[in-house]
Design a protein around this motif. Structure first.
Motif, PDB file in Angstrom:
ATOM      1  N   VAL A 137       0.844  -1.192   0.000  1.00  9.77           N
ATOM      2  CA  VAL A 137       0.000   0.000   0.000  1.00  9.77           C
ATOM      3  C   VAL A 137       0.882   1.246   0.000  1.00  9.77           C
ATOM      4  O   VAL A 137       1.881   1.300   0.717  1.00  9.77           O
ATOM      5  CB  VAL A 137      -0.928   0.033   1.237  1.00  9.77           C
ATOM      6  CG1 VAL A 137      -1.807   1.284   1.222  1.00  9.77           C
ATOM      7  CG2 VAL A 137      -1.784  -1.227   1.313  1.00  9.77           C
ATOM      8  N   VAL A 138       0.484   2.236  -0.802  1.00 10.85           N
ATOM      9  CA  VAL A 138       1.134   3.547  -0.779  1.00 10.85           C
ATOM     10  C   VAL A 138       0.118   4.572  -0.309  1.00 10.85           C
ATOM     11  O   VAL A 138      -0.964   4.692  -0.896  1.00 10.85           O
ATOM     12  CB  VAL A 138       1.661   3.959  -2.164  1.00 10.85           C
ATOM     13  CG1 VAL A 138       2.279   5.362  -2.102  1.00 10.85           C
ATOM     14  CG2 VAL A 138       2.687   2.961  -2.683  1.00 10.85           C
ATOM     15  N   LEU A 139       0.438   5.276   0.769  1.00  7.54           N
ATOM     16  CA  LEU A 139      -0.376   6.407   1.207  1.00  7.54           C
ATOM     17  C   LEU A 139       0.216   7.644   0.551  1.00  7.54           C
ATOM     18  O   LEU A 139       1.342   8.045   0.852  1.00  7.54           O
ATOM     19  CB  LEU A 139      -0.347   6.540   2.734  1.00  7.54           C
ATOM     20  CG  LEU A 139      -0.970   5.381   3.522  1.00  7.54           C
ATOM     21  CD1 LEU A 139      -0.813   5.617   5.020  1.00  7.54           C
ATOM     22  CD2 LEU A 139      -2.445   5.226   3.169  1.00  7.54           C
ATOM     23  N   MET A 140      -0.526   8.253  -0.369  1.00  6.39           N
ATOM     24  CA  MET A 140       0.020   9.277  -1.265  1.00  6.39           C
ATOM     25  C   MET A 140      -0.622  10.648  -1.055  1.00  6.39           C
ATOM     26  O   MET A 140      -1.818  10.836  -1.291  1.00  6.39           O
ATOM     27  CB  MET A 140      -0.200   8.836  -2.713  1.00  6.39           C
ATOM     28  CG  MET A 140       0.346   9.802  -3.747  1.00  6.39           C
ATOM     29  SD  MET A 140       2.140   9.742  -3.867  1.00  6.39           S
ATOM     30  CE  MET A 140       2.360   8.192  -4.751  1.00  6.39           C
ATOM     31  N   ASP A 141       0.198  11.600  -0.600  1.00  7.45           N
ATOM     32  CA  ASP A 141      -0.251  12.990  -0.558  1.00  7.45           C
ATOM     33  C   ASP A 141      -0.312  13.526  -1.985  1.00  7.45           C
ATOM     34  O   ASP A 141       0.365  13.022  -2.881  1.00  7.45           O
ATOM     35  CB  ASP A 141       0.714  13.814   0.297  1.00  7.45           C
ATOM     36  CG  ASP A 141       0.189  15.211   0.575  1.00  7.45           C
ATOM     37  OD1 ASP A 141      -1.031  15.425   0.473  1.00  7.45           O
ATOM     38  OD2 ASP A 141       1.005  16.091   0.873  1.00  7.45           O
ATOM     39  N   ILE A 142      -1.116  14.554  -2.218  1.00  4.29           N
ATOM     40  CA  ILE A 142      -1.240  15.106  -3.560  1.00  4.29           C
ATOM     41  C   ILE A 142      -0.218  16.204  -3.818  1.00  4.29           C
ATOM     42  O   ILE A 142       0.549  16.149  -4.772  1.00  4.29           O
ATOM     43  CB  ILE A 142      -2.663  15.653  -3.795  1.00  4.29           C
ATOM     44  CG1 ILE A 142      -3.667  14.497  -3.850  1.00  4.29           C
ATOM     45  CG2 ILE A 142      -2.730  16.446  -5.095  1.00  4.29           C
ATOM     46  CD1 ILE A 142      -3.487  13.571  -5.036  1.00  4.29           C
ATOM     47  N   ARG A 143      -0.178  17.185  -2.963  1.00  9.16           N
ATOM     48  CA  ARG A 143       0.682  18.346  -3.198  1.00  9.16           C
ATOM     49  C   ARG A 143       2.060  18.117  -2.588  1.00  9.16           C
ATOM     50  O   ARG A 143       2.239  18.243  -1.375  1.00  9.16           O
ATOM     51  CB  ARG A 143       0.032  19.607  -2.620  1.00  9.16           C
ATOM     52  CG  ARG A 143      -1.239  19.995  -3.358  1.00  9.16           C
ATOM     53  CD  ARG A 143      -1.873  21.221  -2.745  1.00  9.16           C
ATOM     54  NE  ARG A 143      -3.082  21.614  -3.453  1.00  9.16           N
ATOM     55  CZ  ARG A 143      -3.914  22.549  -3.042  1.00  9.16           C
ATOM     56  NH1 ARG A 143      -3.676  23.202  -1.912  1.00  9.16           N
ATOM     57  NH2 ARG A 143      -4.997  22.840  -3.745  1.00  9.16           N
ATOM     58  N   MET A 144       3.005  17.783  -3.456  1.00 10.85           N
ATOM     59  CA  MET A 144       4.384  17.545  -3.024  1.00 10.85           C
ATOM     60  C   MET A 144       5.340  18.157  -4.047  1.00 10.85           C
ATOM     61  O   MET A 144       4.979  18.311  -5.215  1.00 10.85           O
ATOM     62  CB  MET A 144       4.661  16.044  -2.878  1.00 10.85           C
ATOM     63  CG  MET A 144       3.906  15.377  -1.752  1.00 10.85           C
ATOM     64  SD  MET A 144       4.435  13.648  -1.496  1.00 10.85           S
ATOM     65  CE  MET A 144       3.814  12.887  -2.995  1.00 10.85           C
ATOM     66  N   PRO A 145       6.559  18.486  -3.637  1.00  9.10           N
ATOM     67  CA  PRO A 145       7.527  19.078  -4.561  1.00  9.10           C
ATOM     68  C   PRO A 145       8.090  18.047  -5.540  1.00  9.10           C
ATOM     69  O   PRO A 145       7.923  16.851  -5.356  1.00  9.10           O
ATOM     70  CB  PRO A 145       8.624  19.609  -3.631  1.00  9.10           C
ATOM     71  CG  PRO A 145       8.523  18.739  -2.413  1.00  9.10           C
ATOM     72  CD  PRO A 145       7.069  18.420  -2.259  1.00  9.10           C
ATOM     73  N   GLU A 146       8.772  18.565  -6.589  1.00  8.89           N
ATOM     74  CA  GLU A 146       9.436  17.782  -7.628  1.00  8.89           C
ATOM     75  C   GLU A 146       8.455  17.048  -8.530  1.00  8.89           C
ATOM     76  O   GLU A 146       8.463  17.219  -9.743  1.00  8.89           O
ATOM     77  CB  GLU A 146      10.462  16.817  -7.026  1.00  8.89           C
ATOM     78  CG  GLU A 146      11.626  17.504  -6.337  1.00  8.89           C
ATOM     79  CD  GLU A 146      12.738  16.537  -6.007  1.00  8.89           C
ATOM     80  OE1 GLU A 146      12.963  15.576  -6.769  1.00  8.89           O
ATOM     81  OE2 GLU A 146      13.392  16.750  -4.966  1.00  8.89           O
ATOM     82  N   LEU A 147       7.633  16.211  -7.939  1.00  5.74           N
ATOM     83  CA  LEU A 147       6.604  15.479  -8.686  1.00  5.74           C
ATOM     84  C   LEU A 147       5.406  15.348  -7.774  1.00  5.74           C
ATOM     85  O   LEU A 147       5.529  14.855  -6.660  1.00  5.74           O
ATOM     86  CB  LEU A 147       7.127  14.096  -9.085  1.00  5.74           C
ATOM     87  CG  LEU A 147       6.248  13.260 -10.017  1.00  5.74           C
ATOM     88  CD1 LEU A 147       6.237  13.866 -11.417  1.00  5.74           C
ATOM     89  CD2 LEU A 147       6.753  11.817 -10.071  1.00  5.74           C
ATOM     90  N   ASP A 148       4.240  15.822  -8.223  1.00  7.91           N
ATOM     91  CA  ASP A 148       3.089  15.787  -7.321  1.00  7.91           C
ATOM     92  C   ASP A 148       2.532  14.365  -7.216  1.00  7.91           C
ATOM     93  O   ASP A 148       2.910  13.455  -7.957  1.00  7.91           O
ATOM     94  CB  ASP A 148       2.013  16.789  -7.743  1.00  7.91           C
ATOM     95  CG  ASP A 148       1.353  16.460  -9.081  1.00  7.91           C
ATOM     96  OD1 ASP A 148       1.274  15.273  -9.441  1.00  7.91           O
ATOM     97  OD2 ASP A 148       0.912  17.398  -9.767  1.00  7.91           O
ATOM     98  N   GLY A 149       1.641  14.186  -6.255  1.00  8.36           N
ATOM     99  CA  GLY A 149       1.113  12.861  -5.981  1.00  8.36           C
ATOM    100  C   GLY A 149       0.317  12.270  -7.120  1.00  8.36           C
ATOM    101  O   GLY A 149       0.285  11.045  -7.288  1.00  8.36           O
ATOM    102  N   LEU A 150      -0.345  13.112  -7.916  1.00  9.10           N
ATOM    103  CA  LEU A 150      -1.117  12.614  -9.049  1.00  9.10           C
ATOM    104  C   LEU A 150      -0.192  11.977 -10.079  1.00  9.10           C
ATOM    105  O   LEU A 150      -0.412  10.845 -10.515  1.00  9.10           O
ATOM    106  CB  LEU A 150      -1.911  13.752  -9.685  1.00  9.10           C
ATOM    107  CG  LEU A 150      -2.679  13.391 -10.956  1.00  9.10           C
ATOM    108  CD1 LEU A 150      -3.704  12.312 -10.677  1.00  9.10           C
ATOM    109  CD2 LEU A 150      -3.333  14.627 -11.545  1.00  9.10           C
ATOM    110  N   ALA A 151       0.856  12.710 -10.472  1.00  7.39           N
ATOM    111  CA  ALA A 151       1.803  12.172 -11.453  1.00  7.39           C
ATOM    112  C   ALA A 151       2.508  10.939 -10.896  1.00  7.39           C
ATOM    113  O   ALA A 151       2.742   9.959 -11.619  1.00  7.39           O
ATOM    114  CB  ALA A 151       2.819  13.239 -11.837  1.00  7.39           C
ATOM    115  N   ALA A 152       2.845  10.972  -9.603  1.00 12.34           N
ATOM    116  CA  ALA A 152       3.501   9.824  -8.986  1.00 12.34           C
ATOM    117  C   ALA A 152       2.580   8.605  -8.992  1.00 12.34           C
ATOM    118  O   ALA A 152       3.022   7.475  -9.267  1.00 12.34           O
ATOM    119  CB  ALA A 152       3.915  10.161  -7.556  1.00 12.34           C
TER     120      ALA A 152
END
Length: 218
Positions: A50-65
């Motif tokens: 499981v990955v708990l993924m925040d959306i707004r993050m630097p370098e690459l946002d959570g959506l793209a990740a």
């Protein structure tokens, strides 16, 4: 043991999630990522369930990740961490393949339940956010009756879909319909197959998009 990767740019958030999750005997946080690029790299390296993924993050946002992680063979389940002001991003994440989403200020019991549910396909869904997302970013059909996309479902399968849209787990649906949980699992599987969707989250989104839930009174 459920292996979890926590991706969030705030160290205190990551630490808090680690403390909560590792207090459970069956959950282990195997890695932490402070940005989307790191999350993609670590997901391949440590192979979490499981990955708990925040959306707004630097370098690459959570959506793209999320998109990159889910393109890999046999990917982990991604659960999006969100706040109410991130509706558009969460909707896009669900369409990209995220299996569910969780409010960052949800009680610890919800976090634990979301992680466990993500490993069984019984994804935890926040129904109030689902409703807000779909009403804001889609155009539901308005005619009464069962939408064309859902006509293949039996009456009992439609009942199950309504309860799924309310955010109920398989056990809660079983209690509501007074049937065995194994029976509910069979109905859910048939709903997903007939609607040609990957998981119950996409089934719920479809229920709102078609207007089925709205004009059914739920």
């Amino acid at each position: 043991m459920i292996r979890v990767l926590v991706a969030d740019d705030q160290e205190l958030v990551r630490t808090g999630f680690r403390v909560i999750l590792e207090a459970e005997g069956d959950i282990e946080v195997v890695a932490e990522a402070s940005n989307g690029a790191e999350a993609v790299r670590l997901a391949a390296l440590v192979e979490p369930a499981v990955v708990l993924m925040d959306i707004r993050m630097p370098e690459l946002d959570g959506l793209a990740a999320t998109e990159q992680i889910l393109r890999r063979p046999d990917p982990p389940t991604v659960v999006v961490l969100t706040t109410f002001d991130q509706n558009e991003y969460v909707y896009r994440a669900l369409r990209a393949g995220a299996a569910g989403f969780l409010l960052k200020d949800a009680p610890s019991s919800r976090l634990i339940a979301a992680v466990r549910a993500a490993t069984t396909g019984d994804s935890l869904i926040e129904p109030t956010i689902t409703r807000r997302l779909v009403e804001r970013f889609s155009e539901p059909s308005t005619p009464p009756g069962v939408p064309d996309r859902l006509v293949a479902l039996t009456d009992r399968e439609l009942d199950v879909l309504r309860l799924m849209a309310r955010g109920l787990s398989n056990a809660e649906i079983a209690a509501e319909l007074v049937v065995a949980e194994t029976t509910v699992k069979t109905h859910v599987a048939r709903v997903l197959t007939k609607l040609d969707v990957r998981d119950r989250v996409q089934a719920v989104v479809l229920a709102y998009e078609t207007g089925f839930v709205r004009h059914s009174g739920t």
